[in-house]
Design a protein around this motif. Structure first.
Motif, short mmCIF file in Angstrom:
data_model
loop_
_atom_site.label_atom_id
_atom_site.label_comp_id
_atom_site.label_asym_id
_atom_site.label_seq_id
_atom_site.Cartn_x
_atom_site.Cartn_y
_atom_site.Cartn_z
N SER A 1 31.51 30.16 62.11
CA SER A 1 31.23 28.92 61.41
C SER A 1 32.47 28.45 60.66
N LYS B 1 33.76 24.17 63.64
CA LYS B 1 32.33 24.25 63.89
C LYS B 1 31.57 23.36 62.91
N GLN B 2 31.98 23.44 61.65
CA GLN B 2 31.30 22.63 60.65
C GLN B 2 31.49 21.14 60.95
N GLN C 1 32.07 19.76 63.80
CA GLN C 1 31.28 19.40 64.97
C GLN C 1 29.80 19.26 64.60
N ASN C 2 29.36 20.20 63.77
CA ASN C 2 27.98 20.12 63.30
C ASN C 2 27.72 18.81 62.58
N LEU D 1 27.42 15.97 65.08
CA LEU D 1 26.14 16.09 65.78
C LEU D 1 24.99 15.70 64.86
N ASP D 2 25.12 16.14 63.64
CA ASP D 2 24.05 15.86 62.69
C ASP D 2 23.90 14.37 62.45
#
Lengths: 169, 473
Positions: free
Chosen positions: A98, A102-103, A105-106, A109-110
C-alpha cells in the motif's frame, strides 16, 4: 454456542473480514457505515450459525448480506453514535503493497466509483471480489439480464472516467 | 455489422457474463477490423483487474472482538455496552474515581425470584399432618404473606426481621419444637433467625417446589443518572431465558445471598443449563441484536452473579450475564455451593478485592484464553494465543478493602497512580507492540473463599502502548 461453531464464525471473520470491509468501504464510501455493516454482517452469521443454519459458502453468503445491508442502509441511515474511540489494530498499519502509487490509484478509482449509482457500484465491486455475473445477479436480487445491463454500463462509465483522467495505469 | 458503441457494450458485458454465440460472432467480426475497439476492450479488462487489486484494508480490531464475543456468548453480547462499561471502569480507576463492583454498578441486589411460576400452586390448602422435617442445609420457601423471624425459637423473643411469601430461605437448624410451635432457624441474606414452620392448619414454611417449568427473575439496574431499568425474564427449564412482558407477578427482593441461593437451586435442579441463552430480535428493532445469557462465575466458593442491561437498546434489551464457568461448577455441586452457610452476619466481613488487569499484546486476532466462555471453548477453539499476557494485578500494588455490602470502593490518588504506572511501565516494556486486549477482573477473598468477577472483555481506545489514560507518559 458450541465452541466449534463459535470457532467457525471467528475463522470466517479472519478469512473474509479484510475483503468484506474493503468492499463495504468502497461501496458505502463511508468508514463509519462500513464498520457498522461489517459488524452487522458477521453478527448475522453468528445468528445463522447458532440457529443451525450455517451457510454452505461463507464467502458468498457474507458478501450477499453485506451487499444487501449496504443497499438498505441507503434507505435508512442509522449510524449509531460512536461513543467510543476506535481501536486500531496492527492490520490497519501500512502494508508493503500500500505504497503511494497504490494509494493514488485507489483514490482515482474511488472517485470514479463514486460517480456510479450505489447499485452499480456494489455490482462492480462484487465482480472485483471474484463473483461472476450470475452470482452477482442472485446476490443483489436482480435478473441476470438486468444485472448484465447494469454492469456493462457501469464498466463503460468507469472506463471513460479513468481514461480521461489518465488514472488506472 | 455493429457500431462501436454496441461493440463496447458487448466487451464490457463479456467481463461478467458469457456472451451469446451470436453476440460473440458479431463482436469478433467488428473487432477484426477495428483497432480502436480492441484498445477499448483492453482498457475495460485492465480496469476490471485493477478494481480487483485495489488496496484492501482490514476492519478495526474492535469489530473482531465484538463478533468473537457474540459468537462465544462470553457474558453479555451487547458489545457496545460492554465496551462502554469497560471504558468507564478503566477511566474511573484511572482518575481515582469509584470502581463500582459487581453488585454495585450492575445492581443485582434487586434480582428477585419466584421459583414457582407461572403455575400458581405452591401453598397447600389442606391441613397437613406433621410433615417431615425440612433437611438442614436445604432450602425452603415461605408460604404465607408475612412470617416473623425471631432471635430465639420463642413467640416472645425479639423479632429480627420478616420474611415474605415466596422468599427462598436456607434452613440452618430445625425442626425444633418450642412454645407449642415448630421452629426452623432460617437465613435469607443477612437475616438469620428462628421462624415458625406452621400453625395448626397451614404450612408456613415448606419445601421448595419441585422444579417447575420456569423461574422468574426480576432484574433491575440503576444507571449512574439514577434512572432505573428493570425487566422480568423467565428462565425455562430447557435453558431459554425470555422476557414474559408485563406481569402481575409479585416479585421478591432478594439480596446477593438470595441470588446465590437461586442460582444454586437452579443449577442443582437442572434448570440452569450451560450457556443458557435466548436471542431475539424484538419488533421495531430492526437490525438489532439482543441477547440474554446466563451463567455462573466462581473460581471457587461463592457464586457471584451480575447483570448487565443494555444501554443502547433500552426498549428491549437486558443482557443478563451471570458470569462464567457454569459447566465446571455444575460438576462441583453441591459442596462448593454451600460455602458461607454458617457465616455470622452480625460481624461485618471485610473482603479483600484486587483489581486484576491483564494486557494482551500481539498481532491482530490474538485473544487470550480468558476471553472465552469456559475451558471447553478454549479447548475447541484454535486461535493463536497472545504472544504474552502480563498480569499486573497479581499482586497489584494495592488492594481495595471495603465492608461486605458496600456498593463501591474508591481508589485513593496514590492507588490510581500505582495503576497508571503499572500500565505505563508495561506499555514501555512492550515497545512498539499494540495492546490487543485488556482484561479487567475483580478478585475478592475472604477467610472462606476467593472468587473472581470479570469486569470486561476488551475496552476501546487502547490504540497504542502509551499510557492508556492519555497522560503524557
Amino acid at each position: 454456542m458450541a465452541g466449534t461453531r463459535a470457532a467457525s464464525v471467528i475463522a470466517a471473520y479472519d478469512d473474509h473480514q479484510r475483503d468484506l470491509f474493503s468492499f463495504l468501504l468502497a461501496t458505502t464510501r463511508n468508514r463509519q457505515v462500513a464498520e457498522d455493516l461489517v459488524q452487522e454482517t458477521f453478527l448475522r452469521l453468528v445468528r445463522e450459525t447458532r440457529a443451525g443454519r450455517a451457510p454452505d459458502n461463507n464467502r458468498t453468503w457474507l458478501f450477499q448480506v453485506a451487499a444487501n445491508l449496504a443497499a438498505s442502509r441507503g434507505r435508512r441511515l442509522t449510524v449509531a453514535v460512536r461513543a467510543m474511540s476506535r481501536m486500531r489494530g496492527p492490520d490497519d498499519a501500512a502494508s508493503p503493497e500500500s505504497g503511494y502509487l497504490k494509494q493514488e490509484q485507489n483514490r482515482e478509482l474511488d472517485v470514479a466509483l463514486g460517480t456510479l449509482s450505489l447499485d452499480a457500484r456494489r455490482a462492480v465491486l462484487l465482480a472485483a471480489q471474484g463473483f461472476d455475473g450470475q452470482e452477482i445477479a442472485q446476490m443483489i436480487g436482480r435478473t441476470p439480464p438486468a444485472t448484465r445491463s447494469l454492469m456493462w454500463r457501469a464498466r463503460l462509465q468507469l472506463r471513460e472516467l479513468l481514461e480521461t483522467t489518465g488514472g488506472a495505469r | 455489422m455493429i457500431d462501436h458503441r454496441t461493440a463496447e457494450s458487448l466487451m464490457a458485458a463479456a467481463i461478467d457474463f458469457p456472451l451469446l454465440p451470436d453476440e460473440q460472432v458479431t463482436l469478433d467480426a467488428h473487432l477484426a477490423s477495428c483497432d480502436r475497439c480492441r484498445t477499448v476492450g483492453a482498457q475495460l479488462r485492465r480496469h476490471s483487474l485493477v478494481l480487483g487489486e485495489m488496496a484492501t484494508e482490514g476492519a478495526p480490531m474492535r469489530i473482531r472482538s465484538a463478533v468473537a464475543a457474540a459468537a462465544l456468548q462470553a457474558g453479555a453480547t451487547n458489545q457496545r455496552f460492554m465496551l462502554l462499561l469497560a471504558a468507564a471502569l478503566l477511566a474511573a480507576a484511572a482518575i481515582g474515581g469509584a470502581i463500582v463492583v459487581g453488585s454495585g454498578i450492575l445492581d443485582l441486589d434487586d434480582l428477585s425470584i419466584n421459583p414457582d411460576l407461572p403455575s400458581p400452586s405452591a401453598a397447600s390448602s389442606e391441613a397437613p399432618a406433621l410433615p417431615p422435617a425440612l433437611p438442614p442445609s436445604g432450602f425452603a420457601q415461605v408460604k404465607v404473606s408475612e412470617l416473623s423471624v425471631r432471635s430465639e425459637p420463642q413467640a416472645s423473643a425479639a423479632q429480627v426481621g420478616t420474611l415474605e411469601e415466596g422468599d427462598v430461605v436456607s434452613i440452618l437448624e430445625g425442626q425444633t419444637a418450642a412454645d407449642d410451635q415448630v421452629w426452623y432457624r432460617v437465613r435469607l441474606g443477612e437475616l438469620t433467625g428462628w421462624a415458625t414452620a406452621r400453625d395448626s392448619s397451614t404450612e408456613w414454611i415448606g419445601e421448595l417446589p419441585e422444579p417447575s417449568s420456569a423461574w422468574v427473575l426480576r432484574v433491575q439496574r440503576q444507571y449512574p443518572t439514577g434512572a432505573l431499568n428493570d425487566m422480568t425474564v423467565v428462565l425455562y427449564s430447557d435453558g431459554r431465558l425470555v422476557s414474559p412482558g408485563p406481569s402481575g407477578w409479585e416479585q421478591r427482593r432478594l439480596t446477593d445471598e438470595g441470588t446465590r441461593l437461586f442460582v444454586q437451586e437452579a443449577v442443582r435442579s437442572g434448570l440452569l443449563e450451560v450457556d443458557a441463552e435466548y436471542v431475539t430480535e424484538p419488533p421495531g428493532y430492526e437490525g438489532g441484536y439482543v441477547s440474554w445469557s446466563i451463567s455462573v462465575v466462581a473460581e471457587q466458593g461463592p457464586v457471584m452473579v451480575s447483570a448487565l442491561s443494555s444501554s443502547d437498546a433500552p426498549e428491549s434489551a437486558l443482557v443478563v450475564a451471570l458470569a462464567e464457568r457454569l459447566s465446571a461448577l455444575a460438576n462441583e455441586l453441591p459442596t462448593a455451593w454451600l460455602v458461607d452457610a454458617d457465616r455470622t452476619p452480625e460481624t461485618p466481613e471485610v473482603l479483600t478485592y484486587n483489581l486484576v488487569v491483564s494486557l494482551g499484546f500481539g498481532a491482530l486476532g490474538d485473544f487470550g484464553p480468558e476471553d472465552f466462555l469456559g475451558d471447553a471453548d478454549v479447548d475447541t477453539i484454535e486461535l493463536p494465543l497472545p504472544t504474552s499476557v502480563l498480569e499486573i494485578g497479581d499482586p497489584l500494588p494495592f488492594s481495595v478493602k471495603f465492608p461486605l455490602g458496600a456498593r463501591c470502593a474508591s481508589l485513593t490518588p496514590a492507588e490510581a497512580n500505582a495503576l497508571r504506572e503499572a500500565f505505563y511501565s508495561l506499555g514501555m516494556a512492550r515497545g512498539e507492540q499494540d495492546v490487543s486486549y485488556v482484561d479487567v477482573r475483580l478478585r475478592w477473598a475472604s477467610q472462606n473463599s476467593t472468587a473472581m468477577l470479570k469486569l470486561n472483555a476488551v475496552p476501546p481506545g487502547m490504540d497504542s502502548c502509551v499510557n492508556p489514560y492519555g497522560g503524557t507518559g
